[in-house]
Design a protein around this motif. Structure first.
Motif, mmCIF file in Angstrom:
data_model
loop_
_atom_site.group_PDB
_atom_site.id
_atom_site.type_symbol
_atom_site.label_atom_id
_atom_site.label_comp_id
_atom_site.label_asym_id
_atom_site.label_seq_id
_atom_site.Cartn_x
_atom_site.Cartn_y
_atom_site.Cartn_z
ATOM 1 N N GLU A 555 20.448 -15.783 -8.821
ATOM 2 C CA GLU A 555 20.345 -15.629 -7.236
ATOM 3 C C GLU A 555 21.126 -17.065 -6.555
ATOM 4 O O GLU A 555 21.738 -16.668 -5.561
ATOM 5 C CB GLU A 555 18.972 -15.461 -7.019
ATOM 6 C CG GLU A 555 18.485 -15.207 -5.459
ATOM 7 C CD GLU A 555 16.971 -15.157 -5.369
ATOM 8 O OE1 GLU A 555 16.738 -15.038 -4.092
ATOM 9 O OE2 GLU A 555 16.277 -15.057 -6.219
ATOM 10 N N TYR A 598 20.380 -6.524 -4.867
ATOM 11 C CA TYR A 598 19.802 -7.771 -4.760
ATOM 12 C C TYR A 598 19.827 -7.983 -3.159
ATOM 13 O O TYR A 598 20.544 -7.546 -2.545
ATOM 14 C CB TYR A 598 20.453 -8.964 -5.605
ATOM 15 C CG TYR A 598 20.426 -8.745 -6.966
ATOM 16 C CD1 TYR A 598 19.247 -9.000 -7.753
ATOM 17 C CD2 TYR A 598 21.362 -8.119 -7.660
ATOM 18 C CE1 TYR A 598 19.383 -8.895 -9.332
ATOM 19 C CE2 TYR A 598 21.452 -7.936 -9.003
ATOM 20 C CZ TYR A 598 20.254 -8.328 -9.752
ATOM 21 O OH TYR A 598 20.376 -7.973 -11.073
ATOM 22 N N LYS A 599 18.995 -8.998 -2.754
ATOM 23 C CA LYS A 599 18.916 -9.072 -1.189
ATOM 24 C C LYS A 599 20.069 -9.494 -0.747
ATOM 25 O O LYS A 599 20.802 -9.381 0.349
ATOM 26 C CB LYS A 599 17.679 -9.903 -1.024
ATOM 27 C CG LYS A 599 16.395 -9.285 -1.127
ATOM 28 C CD LYS A 599 15.297 -10.054 -0.556
ATOM 29 C CE LYS A 599 13.739 -9.389 -0.674
ATOM 30 N NZ LYS A 599 12.739 -10.409 -0.257
ATOM 31 N N ASP A 600 20.794 -10.781 -1.578
ATOM 32 C CA ASP A 600 21.952 -11.141 -0.840
ATOM 33 C C ASP A 600 23.166 -10.271 -0.967
ATOM 34 O O ASP A 600 23.910 -10.094 0.061
ATOM 35 C CB ASP A 600 22.325 -12.352 -1.816
ATOM 36 C CG ASP A 600 22.177 -12.122 -3.181
ATOM 37 O OD1 ASP A 600 22.696 -11.215 -3.803
ATOM 38 O OD2 ASP A 600 21.625 -12.947 -4.057
ATOM 39 N N ALA A 602 22.796 -6.805 -0.801
ATOM 40 C CA ALA A 602 22.293 -5.869 0.156
ATOM 41 C C ALA A 602 22.814 -6.208 1.550
ATOM 42 O O ALA A 602 22.981 -5.496 2.628
ATOM 43 C CB ALA A 602 20.685 -5.475 0.080
ATOM 44 N N GLU A 603 22.488 -7.608 1.990
ATOM 45 C CA GLU A 603 22.784 -8.084 3.208
ATOM 46 C C GLU A 603 24.429 -8.003 3.320
ATOM 47 O O GLU A 603 24.672 -7.612 4.480
ATOM 48 C CB GLU A 603 22.374 -9.395 3.446
ATOM 49 C CG GLU A 603 22.529 -10.255 4.883
ATOM 50 C CD GLU A 603 21.918 -11.679 4.908
ATOM 51 O OE1 GLU A 603 22.397 -12.077 5.936
ATOM 52 O OE2 GLU A 603 21.531 -12.051 3.818
ATOM 53 N N GLU A 679 18.704 1.334 -2.838
ATOM 54 C CA GLU A 679 18.724 0.301 -2.814
ATOM 55 C C GLU A 679 18.676 -0.783 -1.577
ATOM 56 O O GLU A 679 18.038 -1.722 -1.510
ATOM 57 C CB GLU A 679 19.926 -0.544 -3.959
ATOM 58 C CG GLU A 679 19.660 -0.018 -5.278
ATOM 59 C CD GLU A 679 18.297 -0.503 -5.985
ATOM 60 O OE1 GLU A 679 17.629 -1.603 -5.387
ATOM 61 O OE2 GLU A 679 18.033 0.082 -7.027
ATOM 62 N N ASN A 683 15.825 -3.059 -0.194
ATOM 63 C CA ASN A 683 16.009 -4.489 0.087
ATOM 64 C C ASN A 683 16.322 -4.831 1.451
ATOM 65 O O ASN A 683 15.841 -6.108 1.761
ATOM 66 C CB ASN A 683 16.898 -4.976 -0.690
ATOM 67 C CG ASN A 683 16.952 -5.255 -2.096
ATOM 68 O OD1 ASN A 683 15.972 -5.704 -2.686
ATOM 69 N ND2 ASN A 683 17.517 -4.268 -3.026
ATOM 70 N N ARG A 684 16.647 -3.759 2.416
ATOM 71 C CA ARG A 684 16.583 -4.132 3.611
ATOM 72 C C ARG A 684 15.988 -3.198 4.750
ATOM 73 O O ARG A 684 16.117 -3.288 6.016
ATOM 74 C CB ARG A 684 18.262 -3.982 4.078
ATOM 75 C CG ARG A 684 19.091 -4.853 3.377
ATOM 76 C CD ARG A 684 19.002 -6.325 4.030
ATOM 77 N NE ARG A 684 19.618 -6.440 5.333
ATOM 78 C CZ ARG A 684 19.560 -7.242 5.971
ATOM 79 N NH1 ARG A 684 19.117 -8.392 5.624
ATOM 80 N NH2 ARG A 684 20.311 -7.243 7.178
ATOM 81 N N ASP A 687 14.168 -4.638 7.643
ATOM 82 C CA ASP A 687 14.898 -5.474 8.615
ATOM 83 C C ASP A 687 15.758 -4.501 9.379
ATOM 84 O O ASP A 687 16.377 -4.935 10.330
ATOM 85 C CB ASP A 687 15.921 -6.252 7.828
ATOM 86 C CG ASP A 687 15.079 -7.468 7.294
ATOM 87 O OD1 ASP A 687 13.735 -7.822 7.746
ATOM 88 O OD2 ASP A 687 15.380 -7.920 6.016
#
Length: 745
Positions: A555, A598-600, A602-603, A679, A683-684, A687
């Protein structure tokens, strides 16, 4: 002119190999000559009558020669063909035909001298057509087929025929139509006549296809190869060049490929490489170039392998440098500009031939990766001679066509080290491209990737990435980097590590990947942009699938990656928005689905989906509709349609997929798109703006209904993880021009 002063063109008289490039035209007359093989008893002449006929014929030519000299003195300019003069000569010659026949039947006492005078006269182009039209040529063609001719008479008959056929198709046609080529070829059996017979055959065949075809069917090529490879060669080297020229003419016809001995090029190459009896440069070039004419056909290529001709071929290539460029021991001071050009062209032909031979399955069986033959080629990789390096890269690269061979090349032979040295310093496009092609083959096995990466290849590749004026080399170097990072974490880290640890340096926030992203932004070459996008995608795949480090550490690595490369989205967007290469677009959707886990990642994907060029094809994948076209007729407006209406300035249609698997590919892309949206919501979702989240939920529902039973993410991973492994078949043509299919290796 001496025999060793052979020039380009057609010889006339074999006595001095007079060359002429002029051409003669005229209409052939159907004049029948008396048959010299059949004559009544009263044809026999007395000795006095024979002497009178001989003197009359000699006087006729002497008078004409004097007249021609007078006219030449009066007018130095080349005059047009004088038809009246031509007819006059024909009449004079026709008048001597019957006496000439009687002379033949009267015991040959004056026949040799008269024939010599006629042969001398035939050196003058003004006599050639008259000699044919008068029947003289046909007379002597019949005479040549007789069994008992004295040696001197046979020589002058050959001279007469050869001179008369020089640049004169009318007389060549007489030879072919009268089937007289066979008795002329038969004269090759007399070694003492070779200096005459070979130039005569050349005069008849040059620039005249009917004669070439007939000579081929009469196995002239086979006889010439036998002569060249036999013990009589050394006494007749002055005519070796003409023999090669004849073979060049013959091999251009399909019949010769079947009739010629399969060892023909080997015979020629052995003579060229003979150190005990070295040939001069002119003959050397003739021998090698003729052998290359044979070796363009697979029959002779396979024989070269099976009969041990490969080592001889390599020796010839080395000799082109050592014997003529730098070795004075054979009395040669070095090539002038024209010779150097001829040598260079010959080396290129030889390299092209060797590249084709090395691509044959028989070559792989005959030449193991570790063998004396390949050992010589590996030494060539470090040679100062460019063409030797190119040749070695191509031949060895064609041996690297299996995982086992590639692993042996790298782990046992360490062949990647001299290849990387070439990439470090070389400037020649052919050498760079051939070395890159070889390395790309070696980089396919997983067990080779890290070893090649650790050898310093990533330190030298950026130099090639900046060669905007050599786009083929630029593309291949990016492709090599992509091959090396596929599934290899250490190589990915090598590409993505800081250029310097000095925090005060601007390079501290740049990596080798930064160079490629900058190249992506400045270039307008689509294949280069696509290959960079694929490399970026391969890196993202490794960061999201690698299990050799703890998840917490991975990560941190991913966060650092996105921080160091804030513009990574441009090549990723290009990959899924383009429609030219559907297979590559599918690769992009799969990696998008991986990144969204993963969040990174997905951003990053969330930012990309703000672009209409990325979001629209995603929507169309999940709905199966071209929503821009259908919005005008829809009675109700969905959130998806509202979003597209507000963001899309015009219609963007997908290019139809021209292959049979288009439907299957669309189904697999839809599966990846469903996973991607799922996904992203996971993860998003919290937001997202309400409207955007609702839109994603609608897309997930609609896409899920289309996918139905294809929600098994494990199957998707297995499918895409199987990389298509295609090794390049290296050749000189591919070295010169990069094949378009290279994009999809």
């Amino acid at each position: 002119m001496a025999p060793n002063e052979i020039q380009k063109g057609a010889p006339t008289d074999p006595l001095d190999l007079l060359m002429s490039n002029s051409s003669s035209t005229g209409q052939e007359e159907n004049t029948e000559s008396p048959n010299p093989l059949q004559a009544p008893a009263d044809f026999i002449m007395s000795s006095e009558e024979q002497a009178n006929v001989s003197n009359a014929i000699k006087s006729m030519f002497d008078a004409r020669d004097a007249e021609d000299e007078t006219m030449a003195d009066a007018d130095d300019e080349e005059s047009e063909v004088d038809l009246e003069d031509q007819k006059s000569r024909t009449r004079n010659l026709r008048e001597i035909l019957l006496p000439l026949t009687r002379l033949w039947w009267s015991g040959h006492q004056e026949m040799e001298q008269v024939t010599e005078k006629l042969a001398d006269g035939s050196r003058d182009p003004k006599w050639r057509i008259p000699l044919g039209d008068s029947g003289i040529i046909n007379f002597y063609l019949q005479l040549l087929s007789t069994e008992y001719l004295i040696h001197g008479l046979r020589i002058h008959i050959l001279r007469l025929i050869g001179n008369s056929c020089a640049d004169t198709d009318q007389n060549r046609a007489r030879v072919v139509s009268s089937t007289s080529l066979s008795p002329i070829i038969f004269q090759l059996k007399d070694v003492s006549l070779l200096p005459f017979t070979i130039p005569v055959l050349y005069n008849i065949c040059i620039d005249y296809e009917p004669a070439q075809k007939q000579a081929s069917t009469l196995s002239l090529g086979k006889q010439l190869i036998g002569l060249i490879g036999g013990p009589t060669l050394n006494d007749n080297r002055a005519f070796l060049g003409y023999a090669c020229k004849l073979l060049d003419l013959l091999i251009a016809h399909p019949s010769e490929v079947d009739l010629a001995p399969e060892n023909s090029p080997i015979v020629l190459l052995k003579i060229a490489s003979d150190r005990e009896a070295p040939c001069d440069m002119e003959d050397y070039l003739a021998l090698v170039n003729t052998s290359m004419a044979y070796l363009q056909y697979e029959k002779f290529q396979k024989a070269l392998i099976a009969q041990g001709g490969l080592d001889t071929t390599l020796t010839v290539l080395i000799d082109s440098y050592t014997r003529f460029d730098s070795q004075p021991s054979i009395g040669y001071s070095g090539p002038d500009e024209d010779d150097a050009k001829a040598l260079s062209e010959m080396r290129t032909k030889l390299n092209h031939t060797l590249s084709e031979v090395s691509a044959l399955p028989e070559f792989k069986e005959a030449c193991p990766v570790v063998s004396p033959f390949t050992s010589s080629l590996r030494r060539w990789l470090s040679s100062p001679q460019l063409q030797l390096q190119v040749c070695a890269c191509i031949i060895l690269g064609n041996l690297a066509r299996s995982d086992a061979a590639c692993v042996e090349f790298v782990h046992t032979s360490q062949v990647h080290n001299p290849l990387i040295a070439i990439l470090t310093d070389a400037k020649d496009p052919q050498l760079l491209h051939s070395a890159l092609g070889f390395l790309k083959n070696l980089a396919l096995p997983l067990q080779n990737k890290e070893l090649i990466g650790d050898a310093g290849v990533f330190e030298v590749l950026p130099r090639l990435w900046h060669l905007d004026n050599l786009q083929q080399v630029q593309f291949s170097s990016i492709s090599l980097a992509r091959q090396l990072v596929n599934g290899t974490f250490e190589n990915v880290r090598n590409v993505c590590k800081r250029l310097t640890d000095d925090e005060d340096s601007p390079a501290n926030m740049r990596t080798r990947l930064s160079f490629l992203i900058a190249l992506f932004d400045r270039t307008d070459v689509e294949p280069v942009k696509m290959e960079i996008s694929r490399l970026v995608t391969a890196i993202c795949r490794v960061f999201n699938t690698y299990t050799g480090r703890p998840s917490e550490e991975m990560e941190v690595i991913r966060l650092k990656f996105f921080k160091m490369h804030p513009d990574i989205g441009r090549p990723l967007s290009f990959m899924v928005s383009q429609t030219k290469w559907p297979v590559v677009r599918s690769e992009g959707w799969f990696v998008f689905a991986l990144m969204a886990r993963y969040k990174d990642g997905a951003e990053c994907i969330s930012n990309l989906l703000n672009e209409v060029s990325v979001f629209q094809p995603l929507v169309e994948l999940l709905t199966g509709k071209d929503l821009i076209d259908s919005k005008a007729s829809a009675s109700a407006t969905s959130p998806t349609q509202l979003l597209l209406e507000s963001q899309t300035p015009g219609h963007i249609s997908s290019t139809p997929e021209p292959h049979a698997q288009a439907e299957e590919m669309a189904r697999l892309d839809r599966e990846n798109a469903v996973v991607l949206i799922s996904e992203m919501l996971k993860n998003r979702g919290t937001d997202m703006a309400v409207m955007r989240r609702t839109l994603f939920e609608d897309l997930l529902k609609g896409g899920g209904e289309l996918v139905m039973s294809y929600k098994d993410n494990g199957r998707q991973g297995d499918r895409v993880a199987k990389e298509k492994r295609i090794r390049a078949n290296l050749s000189m043509q591919e070295v010169a021009v990069q094949a378009a299919s290279e994009l999809f290796e």
